[in-house]
Design an enzyme around this catalytic site. Structure first.
Site, PDB file in Angstrom:
ATOM      1  CB  THR A  38      -6.066   3.322  -2.937  1.00 15.04           C
ATOM      2  OG1 THR A  38      -7.387   3.134  -2.449  1.00 15.04           O
ATOM      3  CG2 THR A  38      -6.091   3.524  -4.439  1.00 15.04           C
ATOM      4  CB  VAL A  39      -1.341   5.013  -2.321  1.00  9.80           C
ATOM      5  CG1 VAL A  39       0.072   5.342  -2.762  1.00  9.80           C
ATOM      6  CG2 VAL A  39      -2.307   6.072  -2.840  1.00  9.80           C
ATOM      7  CE  LYS A  78      -4.363  14.830  -1.512  1.00  7.72           C
ATOM      8  NZ  LYS A  78      -3.998  13.455  -1.531  1.00  7.72           N
ATOM      9  CD  GLU A 128       7.334  14.414  -8.070  1.00  8.51           C
ATOM     10  OE1 GLU A 128       8.488  14.835  -8.087  1.00  8.51           O
ATOM     11  OE2 GLU A 128       6.344  15.110  -8.388  1.00  8.51           O
ATOM     12  CB  VAL A 177       1.704  18.027  -5.736  1.00  8.60           C
ATOM     13  CG1 VAL A 177       1.041  18.972  -6.722  1.00  8.60           C
ATOM     14  CG2 VAL A 177       1.864  18.705  -4.380  1.00  8.60           C
ATOM     15  CB  ILE A 209       1.744  14.844 -12.924  1.00 12.16           C
ATOM     16  CG1 ILE A 209       0.444  14.383 -13.580  1.00 12.16           C
ATOM     17  CG2 ILE A 209       2.444  15.891 -13.777  1.00 12.16           C
ATOM     18  CD1 ILE A 209      -0.572  15.495 -13.766  1.00 12.16           C
ATOM     19  N   GLY A 256     -16.094   5.616  -8.732  1.00 12.02           N
ATOM     20  CA  GLY A 256     -14.971   5.493  -7.801  1.00 12.02           C
ATOM     21  C   GLY A 256     -14.011   6.666  -7.823  1.00 12.02           C
ATOM     22  CE  LYS A 310      -3.800  16.694  -4.748  1.00 12.58           C
ATOM     23  NZ  LYS A 310      -4.872  16.127  -5.573  1.00 12.58           N
ATOM     24  N   GLY A 337      -4.858   7.722  -8.187  1.00 14.88           N
ATOM     25  CA  GLY A 337      -5.056   6.315  -8.533  1.00 14.88           C
ATOM     26  C   GLY A 337      -3.907   5.461  -8.038  1.00 14.88           C
TER      27      GLY A 337
HETATM   28  P1  NAP Z   1      -6.587   4.398   1.796  1.00 17.64           P
HETATM   29  O1  NAP Z   1      -7.025   3.609   0.629  1.00 17.64           O
HETATM   30  O2  NAP Z   1      -7.598   4.795   2.804  1.00 17.64           O
HETATM   31  O3  NAP Z   1      -5.416   3.589   2.505  1.00 17.64           O
HETATM   32  C1  NAP Z   1      -4.861   3.921   3.735  1.00 17.64           C
HETATM   33  C2  NAP Z   1      -4.483   2.616   4.400  1.00 17.64           C
HETATM   34  O4  NAP Z   1      -3.729   2.912   5.553  1.00 17.64           O
HETATM   35  C3  NAP Z   1      -5.698   1.805   4.830  1.00 17.64           C
HETATM   36  O5  NAP Z   1      -5.546   0.473   4.399  1.00 17.64           O
HETATM   37  C4  NAP Z   1      -5.666   1.932   6.349  1.00 17.64           C
HETATM   38  O6  NAP Z   1      -6.111   0.790   7.015  1.00 17.64           O
HETATM   39  C5  NAP Z   1      -4.195   2.101   6.609  1.00 17.64           C
HETATM   40  N1  NAP Z   1      -3.965   2.750   7.897  1.00 17.64           N
HETATM   41  C6  NAP Z   1      -4.492   3.900   8.342  1.00 17.64           C
HETATM   42  N2  NAP Z   1      -4.040   4.164   9.577  1.00 17.64           N
HETATM   43  C7  NAP Z   1      -3.212   3.148   9.916  1.00 17.64           C
HETATM   44  C8  NAP Z   1      -2.450   2.836  11.059  1.00 17.64           C
HETATM   45  N3  NAP Z   1      -2.451   3.626  12.121  1.00 17.64           N
HETATM   46  N4  NAP Z   1      -1.717   1.700  11.054  1.00 17.64           N
HETATM   47  C9  NAP Z   1      -1.714   0.893   9.979  1.00 17.64           C
HETATM   48  N5  NAP Z   1      -2.429   1.118   8.848  1.00 17.64           N
HETATM   49  C10 NAP Z   1      -3.153   2.252   8.819  1.00 17.64           C
HETATM   50  O7  NAP Z   1      -5.859   5.744   1.329  1.00 17.64           O
HETATM   51  P2  NAP Z   1      -5.039   5.959  -0.016  1.00 17.64           P
HETATM   52  O8  NAP Z   1      -5.968   6.432  -1.072  1.00 17.64           O
HETATM   53  O9  NAP Z   1      -4.196   4.786  -0.268  1.00 17.64           O
HETATM   54  O10 NAP Z   1      -4.166   7.234   0.394  1.00 17.64           O
HETATM   55  C11 NAP Z   1      -3.005   7.093   1.172  1.00 17.64           C
HETATM   56  C12 NAP Z   1      -2.243   8.421   1.168  1.00 17.64           C
HETATM   57  O11 NAP Z   1      -1.883   8.750  -0.169  1.00 17.64           O
HETATM   58  C13 NAP Z   1      -3.028   9.629   1.684  1.00 17.64           C
HETATM   59  O12 NAP Z   1      -2.154  10.480   2.369  1.00 17.64           O
HETATM   60  C14 NAP Z   1      -3.539  10.294   0.408  1.00 17.64           C
HETATM   61  O13 NAP Z   1      -3.786  11.676   0.570  1.00 17.64           O
HETATM   62  C15 NAP Z   1      -2.364  10.055  -0.497  1.00 17.64           C
HETATM   63  N6  NAP Z   1      -2.687  10.073  -1.919  1.00 17.64           N
HETATM   64  C16 NAP Z   1      -3.646   9.271  -2.404  1.00 17.64           C
HETATM   65  C17 NAP Z   1      -3.918   9.268  -3.758  1.00 17.64           C
HETATM   66  C18 NAP Z   1      -4.951   8.346  -4.340  1.00 17.64           C
HETATM   67  O14 NAP Z   1      -5.123   8.356  -5.561  1.00 17.64           O
HETATM   68  N7  NAP Z   1      -5.650   7.556  -3.548  1.00 17.64           N
HETATM   69  C19 NAP Z   1      -3.187  10.119  -4.611  1.00 17.64           C
HETATM   70  C20 NAP Z   1      -2.188  10.938  -4.074  1.00 17.64           C
HETATM   71  C21 NAP Z   1      -1.944  10.903  -2.722  1.00 17.64           C
HETATM   72  P3  NAP Z   1      -7.670   0.391   7.142  1.00 17.64           P
HETATM   73  O15 NAP Z   1      -7.955  -0.290   5.825  1.00 17.64           O
HETATM   74  O16 NAP Z   1      -7.714  -0.502   8.297  1.00 17.64           O
HETATM   75  O17 NAP Z   1      -8.417   1.684   7.330  1.00 17.64           O
HETATM   76  N1  HSE Z   2      -9.005  13.093  -4.440  1.00 19.88           N
HETATM   77  C1  HSE Z   2      -7.938  13.507  -5.298  1.00 19.88           C
HETATM   78  C2  HSE Z   2      -8.474  13.828  -6.692  1.00 19.88           C
HETATM   79  C3  HSE Z   2      -6.871  12.443  -5.428  1.00 19.88           C
HETATM   80  O1  HSE Z   2      -9.666  13.667  -6.969  1.00 19.88           O
HETATM   81  O2  HSE Z   2      -7.673  14.274  -7.506  1.00 19.88           O
HETATM   82  C4  HSE Z   2      -5.931  12.416  -4.263  1.00 19.88           C
HETATM   83  O3  HSE Z   2      -5.120  13.546  -4.269  1.00 19.88           O
END
Ligand code: NAP
Ligand code: HSE
Length: 426
Positions: free
Chosen positions: A13-14, A105, A129, A132, A136, A187, A205, A302
């Protein structure tokens, strides 16, 4: 013009959001930064699955060595999530002379010190940044813009999923399970929503914000967490009748006795700025001695909002590389303050219970509180169901251990049939 090479670890996603924001900014980057940025490699697990997400599949690799051994890469963006291999890759990247940006985080709240210390040793930037409140800006404001303050409170709605659930319970009278189902369908909630609904995500956070705000390391283990699974639409309705909203709040507070770091549902007055933050939005309220009250509001998660924060960090690092000043703002934890136990905090409490509807019951409840140093602010008889009455008690502010002593005795009394809800009040 100098060209700075970047590697992206993870294309979920990110990661996809970062790819898109860098693409949108491409033309303007040289004007904004005085350097060009080039995404040179993207680490994925499955090359085939990732190919459709990028214009040029030759950017993709499933070999970490292709990145760590490439001396031209100066910035690594870690968005794989989880503890390992993220921790090892970040440490190796810093040791190889690369700057790092992460949104992780979980990793920072548990082991941020190790990563920040390594960055300081290597004189490299380690920025987070996005870790958390997603899009924002809050880490940079706490570390830099508000550095001229003694900060005493950082309190916020830092989990979008639970804020969405509580908002639906409030606006549409849904029960928790129904609102969670809706959050999952739309979602917002993950397949396993435990980290969100039990308050762990918000707790991580809070640990990060408290460490920065009070210049003293707070880890996730230090944070008291209580989620929203026990909140009912009845509690929300009664709170509203009392002029309050129920929100899952992350609280970091500096007191004479130490730091309070906690996440739990709380009744807050409807006219408090945080009470109006609804749906999946986040907001963080900060109090400093010079600035007074400030509030930061927006999308806490997101694809694009989170990428916005990450790309901001990348731009900062690019400027530092250009002017040869990486590692300028390192770890800011130069104190060692104690973190208070939850039993030591002071709060007001909302207590809803089902009691026998007969004389002497209210007097019995009042004497338990009186004998345990708890002062009652309000006591209201709500519904009458058969031979039971529903009572709501609001206490004055008291140390939590005294309230807990009262609760233990109330639970043992036959005239009290059920303790239905205990919620702290702001
Ligand atoms: P995600 O959608 O699960 O994406 C993680 C990606 O990393 C997946 O495509 C995964 O591959 C890949 N991956 C995992 N281990 C790997 C490895 N060893 N080698 C290569 N690729 C690898 O997660 P996300 O939502 O993007 O979140 C990513 C980070 O951002 C997390 O630390 C999360 O806490 C943080 N974050 C997310 C959000 C949010 O809104 N989603 C907001 C703030 C912070 P596969 O597809 O093969 O599993
Ligand atoms: N799962 C978190 C939320 C997003 O619902 O705010 C990632 O920090």
């Amino acid at each position: 013009m100098k060209k700075i090479q970047i590697a992206l670890l993870g294309l979920g996603t990110v990661g996809t959001g970062v790819y898109e924001v860098l693409r949108r900014q491409k033309e303007e980057i040289p004007y904004k930064l005085g350097v060009e940025l080039e995404l040179k490699k993207i680490l994925v697990r499955n090359l085939e699955k990732a190919a459709s997400k990028v214009d040029d599949p030759s950017l993709l690799t499933n070999e970490w060595q292709d990145i760590i051994q490439d001396e031209s890469i100066e910035i690594v963006i870690e968005v794989m999530g989880g503890m390992e291999p993220a921790r090892t890759y970040i440490l190796e990247a810093l040791r190889a002379g690369k700057n790092v940006v992460t949104a992780n985080k979980d990793l920072i709240a548990a082991g941020g010190k190790e990563l920040l210390d390594e960055a300081a040793r290597e004189k490299k930037d380690f920025l987070f940044e996005a870790a958390v409140a997603g899009g924002i800006p809050i880490i940079r404001p706490l570390k830099q813009c508000l550095a001229g303050n003694h900060l005493t409170e950082v309190m916020g709605i830092v989990n979008g999923t639970t804020n969405f659930i509580l908002s639906k319970m409030s606006s549409e009278g849904m029960e928790f399970e129904e609102a969670l189902d809706m959050a999952t369908r739309l979602g917002y909630a993950e397949a396993d929503p435990t980290a969100d609904i039990e308050g762990y995500d918000a707790g991580r956070k809070v640990a990060i914000m408290a460490s920065i705000a009070f210049n003293s390391r707070v880890t996730f283990d230090d944070v008291y967490t209580e989620g929203i699974t026990k909140i009912t639409s009845t509690d929300i309705r009664y709170a509203r009748e009392m002029g309050c909203a129920i929100k899952l709040l992350g609280v970091a507070r500096l007191t004479e006795e130490g730091i309070e770091a906690r996440v739990h549902p709380m009744l807050i007055p409807s006219d408090h700025p945080l009470a109006t933050v609804s749906d999946s939005y986040n907001a963080v309220f900060v109090h400093g001695d010079a600035v007074d009250d400030t509030m930061f509001y927006g999308r806490g998660a997101g694809e694009l909002p989170t990428a916005s924060a990450i790309v901001g960090d990348v731009f900062d690092i690019a400027r530092n590389i250009r002017f040869g000043c990486c590692g300028r703002i390192a770890c800011t934890c130069y104190k060692e303050l104690p973190v208070k136990k939850i039993t030591e905090i002071r709060s007001k409490y909302f207590l809803r219970m089902q009691v026998e509807d007969r004389y002497g019951v209210l007097a019995g409840i009042a004497s338990v509180f009186g004998n345990n140093c708890v002062s009652i602010a309000q006591i209201i008889q709500k519904a009458k169901i058969g031979d039971l009455a529903e009572i709501v008690v609001i206490t004055d502010e008291v140390e939590e251990r005294y309230f807990n002593d009262s609760l233990t005795i109330l639970k043992s009394m036959s005239m009290i049939r059920e303790i239905s809800a205990v919620i702290r009040v702001y």
